[in-house]
Design a protein around this motif. Structure first.
Motif, short mmCIF file in Angstrom:
data_model
loop_
_atom_site.label_atom_id
_atom_site.label_comp_id
_atom_site.label_asym_id
_atom_site.label_seq_id
_atom_site.Cartn_x
_atom_site.Cartn_y
_atom_site.Cartn_z
N ALA A 1 0.83 -1.21 0.00
CA ALA A 1 0.00 0.00 0.00
C ALA A 1 0.87 1.26 0.00
O ALA A 1 0.59 2.22 -0.73
CB ALA A 1 -0.93 0.00 1.21
N LYS A 2 1.91 1.26 0.80
CA LYS A 2 2.82 2.41 0.85
C LYS A 2 3.52 2.61 -0.49
O LYS A 2 3.63 3.74 -0.99
CB LYS A 2 3.85 2.20 1.96
CG LYS A 2 4.82 3.36 2.13
CD LYS A 2 5.80 3.10 3.26
CE LYS A 2 6.79 4.24 3.41
NZ LYS A 2 7.78 3.97 4.50
N ALA A 3 3.99 1.51 -1.08
CA ALA A 3 4.65 1.61 -2.39
C ALA A 3 3.68 2.10 -3.45
O ALA A 3 4.04 2.91 -4.32
CB ALA A 3 5.23 0.25 -2.78
N GLY A 4 2.44 1.62 -3.41
CA GLY A 4 1.44 2.05 -4.39
C GLY A 4 1.15 3.53 -4.31
O GLY A 4 1.02 4.20 -5.34
N ARG A 5 1.03 4.05 -3.09
CA ARG A 5 0.81 5.49 -2.93
C ARG A 5 1.99 6.28 -3.50
O ARG A 5 1.80 7.29 -4.21
CB ARG A 5 0.63 5.84 -1.45
CG ARG A 5 -0.73 5.48 -0.88
CD ARG A 5 -0.97 6.17 0.45
NE ARG A 5 0.03 5.79 1.44
CZ ARG A 5 -0.06 4.74 2.24
NH1 ARG A 5 -1.12 3.94 2.15
NH2 ARG A 5 0.88 4.47 3.12
N PHE A 6 3.21 5.83 -3.21
CA PHE A 6 4.38 6.55 -3.69
C PHE A 6 4.45 6.55 -5.21
O PHE A 6 4.62 7.60 -5.85
CB PHE A 6 5.65 5.91 -3.12
CG PHE A 6 6.92 6.57 -3.57
CD1 PHE A 6 7.42 7.67 -2.90
CD2 PHE A 6 7.62 6.11 -4.68
CE1 PHE A 6 8.59 8.31 -3.32
CE2 PHE A 6 8.78 6.72 -5.11
CZ PHE A 6 9.27 7.83 -4.42
N VAL A 7 4.29 5.38 -5.82
CA VAL A 7 4.39 5.28 -7.28
C VAL A 7 3.27 6.08 -7.94
O VAL A 7 3.49 6.80 -8.92
CB VAL A 7 4.35 3.80 -7.72
CG1 VAL A 7 4.24 3.70 -9.24
CG2 VAL A 7 5.59 3.07 -7.23
N GLY A 8 2.05 5.99 -7.41
CA GLY A 8 0.94 6.72 -7.99
C GLY A 8 1.13 8.23 -7.90
O GLY A 8 0.90 8.96 -8.88
N GLN A 9 1.55 8.72 -6.75
CA GLN A 9 1.75 10.16 -6.58
C GLN A 9 2.88 10.68 -7.45
O GLN A 9 2.77 11.75 -8.07
CB GLN A 9 2.01 10.46 -5.11
CG GLN A 9 0.80 10.26 -4.22
CD GLN A 9 1.13 10.29 -2.74
OE1 GLN A 9 2.28 10.46 -2.36
NE2 GLN A 9 0.12 10.11 -1.90
N GLN A 10 3.98 9.93 -7.52
CA GLN A 10 5.10 10.36 -8.35
C GLN A 10 4.70 10.38 -9.83
O GLN A 10 5.09 11.30 -10.56
CB GLN A 10 6.29 9.41 -8.14
CG GLN A 10 6.95 9.52 -6.78
CD GLN A 10 7.61 10.86 -6.57
OE1 GLN A 10 8.33 11.38 -7.41
NE2 GLN A 10 7.34 11.46 -5.41
#
Length: 377
Positions: A322-331
Motif C-alpha cells: 500500500a505504501k509503495a502504491g501510494r508513492f508510485v501513484g503520486q510520483q
C-alpha cells in the motif's frame, strides 16, 4: 516456494497480456467504468476459457488445482490492465472459502459453475459498524425448523451488484453472543435486496439487505463457530492476490510514465534527459520491486502452517505494498505535470486504483495493529 516462472506460467502470462491488449483496450475499460458498467459477461467468459476463473479450483470440480505462485502470475497481469471483473472476490476469495470449508454438496454444485463463469459468488461480511473486524457481526441467523432465517444488512459488498449468490456471515441464535457462521445465500432468495453504487476507482460495490431470508440447513458453510476462520482464510487469499495485482499496476504505470518522459520535451530535450527526473523514476522502480517482493511474501504466507507467522507475513505485505502504491501513484501524477491532474490520461486511473488498494481488505492501520498483535502472541 519457487517464484521463477515455469514454462506453463510464462505461457499463461504471455497469453493474458496478449488478451488484454487485443480484447481489453484501455479506452474501452475507461468508457465502461464511466458508464457504471464495470462488468462484461463476454470478458468474464473469455477469462473462464483461459483458465483464470478456475485456476485454483480443485481439479475434481473442473478447475486446475494450481497454487499461490500461479495465482500471482495471473493477478500481476490483470493488475497491469486494471481488469475490473470480479476475479478477486469470486475466483479467489469465495473459491478459497468454499474449497476449504464448503460441504461436498456445495462444492459439487457451486465450484464447477464458478470455474466456468456460469455463476458469480462473492463474500458479504462487512457491516456499517464493523470496520475491518471479521467478528463484528450484527446480522442474525435464527434457527427455524431444519433451516435458518437471516436478518441484517451487509455493506461494501465488492461486485455484489452482479453476484448470483453471497457468502454471508451471521450470528446463529443470540444476536450478541451467538456463534458466527457462514451461509450461501442465492441472490434470488425472497427478502434479499441489492443496491449497487460506483467506487472511486471505477469498480462497483453494493449494500445487501436481508429481510427474513429463509434458508435450508444445506446453506450453512462448515459448522457454526467456524465462520470467522473461514472468512479469514478467504481474506488471506484475497490479500495475496491484491498484492500481486498492485505490483502489476505499478509496473505498468512506471512504463506509461517513462514513455511520457521520453516523449515530452522541454528546453529542447526530452524530460527523460533531466537527471532529477531520472532519480525520481529510479525511486519508483525501487518501490515497485519492493512491492513485488512482498507480493511473493504474501503468496508464500498462504502455505505457512504457523498462524501467527502467516498473519505477520500478510500484514507486512499489505502495508508495504500500500505504501509503495501510494508513492508510485503520486510520483507518476507529478511527473506528468498539469496533465497528470486531468481525467484525460491513463495515469489517473492507475493512481485511483493504487489509492484504493489500501482500504481494500483492511487498511494500513488495521494491518499494522494485526502485525503487532501477532508479535505479542
Amino acid at each position: 516456494m519457487d517464484f521463477t516462472y515455469s514454462e506453463e506460467q510464462q505461457m499463461l502470462a504471455d497469453s493474458l497480456r496478449r488478451f488484454v491488449e487485443s480484447e481489453y483496450p484501455f479506452a474501452q475499460r475507461r468508457r465502461r467504468a464511466r458508464e457504471g458498467a464495470s462488468f462484461d459477461r463476454t470478458i468474464w467468459s473469455q477469462l473462464a476459457e483461459m483458465g483464470v476463473l478456475g485456476l485454483t479450483t480443485p481439479a475434481q470440480y473442473g478447475g486446475f488445482g494450481e497454487g499461490a505462485a500461479s495465482r500471482l502470475v495471473v493477478q500481476r497481469e490483470l493488475g497491469r490492465a486494471l481488469v475490473q471483473e470480479p476475479v478477486v472476490p469470486c475466483s479467489v476469495m469465495a473459491t478459497a472459502i468454499l474449497a476449504a470449508h464448503g460441504s461436498a454438496a456445495q462444492q459439487d454444485r457451486v465450484l464447477g459453475a464458478m470455474a466456468t463463469g456460469a455463476q458469480i459468488v462473492v463474500p458479504a461480511y462487512a457491516e456499517a459498524a464493523s470496520r475491518y473486524r471479521l467478528d463484528a457481526v450484527a446480522t442474525r441467523a435464527a434457527p427455524v425448523g431444519r433451516g435458518y432465517v437471516l436478518d441484517g444488512a451487509k455493506a461494501l459488498v465488492w461486485h455484489g451488484e452482479i453476484a448470483d449468490a453471497f457468502i454471508v456471515s451471521a450470528r446463529v441464535g443470540d444476536p450478541a453472543t451467538g456463534e458466527i457462521a457462514l451461509f450461501l445465500v442465492p441472490r434470488e432468495s425472497r427478502g434479499v435486496s441489492v443496491t449497487g453504487y460506483p467506487t472511486m476507482d471505477g469498480q462497483r460495490a453494493a449494500d445487501v439487505k436481508l429481510d427474513a431470508v429463509a434458508l435450508g440447513a444445506d446453506a450453512l458453510i462448515g459448522a457454526p463457530g467456524e465462520g470467522v476462520a473461514a472468512l479469514a482464510h478467504g481474506v488471506d487469499h484475497g490479500i495475496a492476490a491484491l498484492c500481486a495485482e498492485a505490483a502489476g499496476a505499478m509496473e505498468r504505470l512506471i512504463e506509461i510514465t517513462a514513455e511520457y518522459l521520453r516523449t515530452r520535451r522541454q528546453f529542447g530535450q526530452p524530460l527523460a534527459a533531466f537527471q532529477a527526473l531520472q532519480h525520481r523514476m529510479a525511486d519508483m522502480v525501487v518501490q515497485k520491486e519492493l512491492a513485488l517482493s512482498m507480493a511473493y511474501v504474501a503468496a508464500q504466507a498462504l502455505d505457512e502452517p504457523d498462524a501467527r507467522k502467516r498473519r505477520r507475513m500478510l500484514a507486512a505485505a499489505k502495508v508495504t505494498v500500500a505504501k509503495a502504491g501510494r508513492f508510485v501513484g503520486q510520483q507518476a501524477v507529478q511527473l506528468h505535470g498539469g496533465m497528470g491532474m486531468t481525467d484525460e490520461l491513463e495515469v489517473g486511473d492507475y493512481f485511483k486504483r493504487l489509492t484504493m488498494f489500501d482500504p481494500l481488505l483492511g487498511d494500513s492501520d488495521h494491518h499494522t495493529a494485526s502485525y503487532a498483535e501477532a508479535m505479542e502472541d
